[in-house]
Design a protein around this motif. Structure first.
Motif, short mmCIF file in Angstrom:
data_model
loop_
_atom_site.label_atom_id
_atom_site.label_comp_id
_atom_site.label_asym_id
_atom_site.label_seq_id
_atom_site.Cartn_x
_atom_site.Cartn_y
_atom_site.Cartn_z
N ALA A 59 18.59 35.21 21.24
CA ALA A 59 18.97 36.45 20.54
C ALA A 59 19.50 36.18 19.13
CB ALA A 59 19.99 37.22 21.37
N LEU A 60 20.30 35.13 18.99
CA LEU A 60 20.90 34.85 17.68
C LEU A 60 19.88 34.34 16.67
CD1 LEU A 60 24.30 33.23 18.76
CD2 LEU A 60 23.89 35.56 17.93
N GLN A 61 18.69 33.93 17.15
CA GLN A 61 17.65 33.44 16.24
C GLN A 61 16.77 34.56 15.70
OE1 GLN A 61 16.10 30.44 19.15
NE2 GLN A 61 16.26 29.04 17.42
N VAL A 62 16.88 35.76 16.29
CA VAL A 62 16.07 36.88 15.82
C VAL A 62 16.78 37.51 14.63
CG1 VAL A 62 15.07 39.10 16.43
CG2 VAL A 62 15.17 37.28 18.13
N GLY A 63 16.08 37.62 13.53
CA GLY A 63 16.68 38.09 12.30
C GLY A 63 17.13 39.54 12.37
N SER A 64 18.06 39.90 11.49
CA SER A 64 18.54 41.28 11.41
C SER A 64 17.44 42.16 10.82
CB SER A 64 19.80 41.37 10.57
OG SER A 64 19.55 40.91 9.26
N ARG A 65 17.52 43.46 11.11
CA ARG A 65 16.46 44.38 10.74
C ARG A 65 17.08 45.59 10.03
NH1 ARG A 65 16.67 43.11 16.16
NH2 ARG A 65 15.08 41.68 16.92
N SER A 66 16.71 45.82 8.80
CA SER A 66 17.18 46.98 8.05
C SER A 66 16.07 48.03 7.99
CB SER A 66 17.57 46.59 6.63
OG SER A 66 17.72 47.75 5.83
#
Length: 261
Positions: A59-66
């Protein structure tokens, strides 16, 4: 075909769109179908069926999404679609995996699978309208990880998947809708309206069967829940909570107070 056997077959379908269609068809035929609540089913391959993509990361490897750029908005829609695809799998798994429950339990989770399939289909169509496809972005596997941890006990499954992980969606959806509205994506807001309405019902089903099983086993649902969270290493939920939606989904005032403590 017998319902639980067919639910397992649908769970093993790898193509997301084919699985979504099959899940909706299965629920449509459920009332007239044979149901063997005692059968101990053995899958031919390890469930669930998955497409080759998306690539699954921690989960922590999935980038943030704006949502405020075209690429970021597509990535966020993809993330929600991935949750709904996993939710189809979770509902089907609850049907085939756990024998000995009342008939209504299986019909309830087939209904959930069908509604999650509709959610996925709507998000997948919207994503394609943005020029992307399901699988184009990385994703994580947290929902299925908890399903595997609770595979040996239907009570733990009801406690920690629908009324813990899926209930997070009740809290997360209104802020997501506000972001999509600000980004000018009215269709995403509309789809999330439908999802939120249905998810209240899905979490209510989880609450119902959790309490049913606690009564059968002579357990107190309020004091048992934190024990299960610790035993199965479930995530601890953080505020803010959508109290209105959680109340509508069957959480008691005491349970909401526990979450907020």
């Amino acid at each position: 075909m017998e319902l639980r056997t067919r639910a397992l077959q649908v769970l093993l379908i790898a193509d997301p769109r084919a699985k979504a269609l099959a899940a909706r068809e299965l629920y449509g035929a459920a009332d007239a179908a044979e149901l063997d609540i005692a059968a101990l089913l053995i899958p031919e391959t390890e469930p669930p069926g998955r497409p080759e993509r998306p690539r699954l990361l921690a989960a922590l490897q999935v980038g943030s999404r704006s949502p405020f750029t075209p690429e970021g908005r597509a990535a966020l829609i993809h993330a929600i679609a991935h949750i709904e695809f996993n939710a189809i799998n979770l509902a089907l798994d609850a049907v085939w995996r756990f024998p000995g429950m009342p008939r209504q339990y299986y019909l309830d989770w087939l209904r959930v699978a069908s509604e999650e399939a509709l959610h996925f289909t709507l998000l997948d169509e919207h994503l394609r309208g943005l020029g992307k496809s399901y699988g184009d972005f990385d994703a994580h596997d947290g929902l299925w990880t908890m399903a595997m941890r609770t595979a040996g006990d239907v009570l733990a499954r009801m406690a920690l998947v629908p009324r813990t992980l899926e209930a997070r969606g009740l809290d997360a959806t209104p802020p997501l809708q506000a972001k999509f509205a600000k980004a000018g994506d009215a269709r995403a807001v509309e789809i999330l309206d439908l999802i939120l309405r249905d998810e209240v019902g899905h979490v209510r089903i989880g609450n119902h069967w959790y309490r049913h099983l606690c009564r059968e086993r002579g357990l107190d649902p309020l004091t048992l829940y934190p024990e299960l969270v610790e035993r199965y290493e479930a995530p601890r939920l953080r505020p803010p909570f959508n109290v209105e939606a959680r109340s509508a989904a069957g959480f008691s005032d005491e349970e909401i107070a526990y979450l907020s403590s």
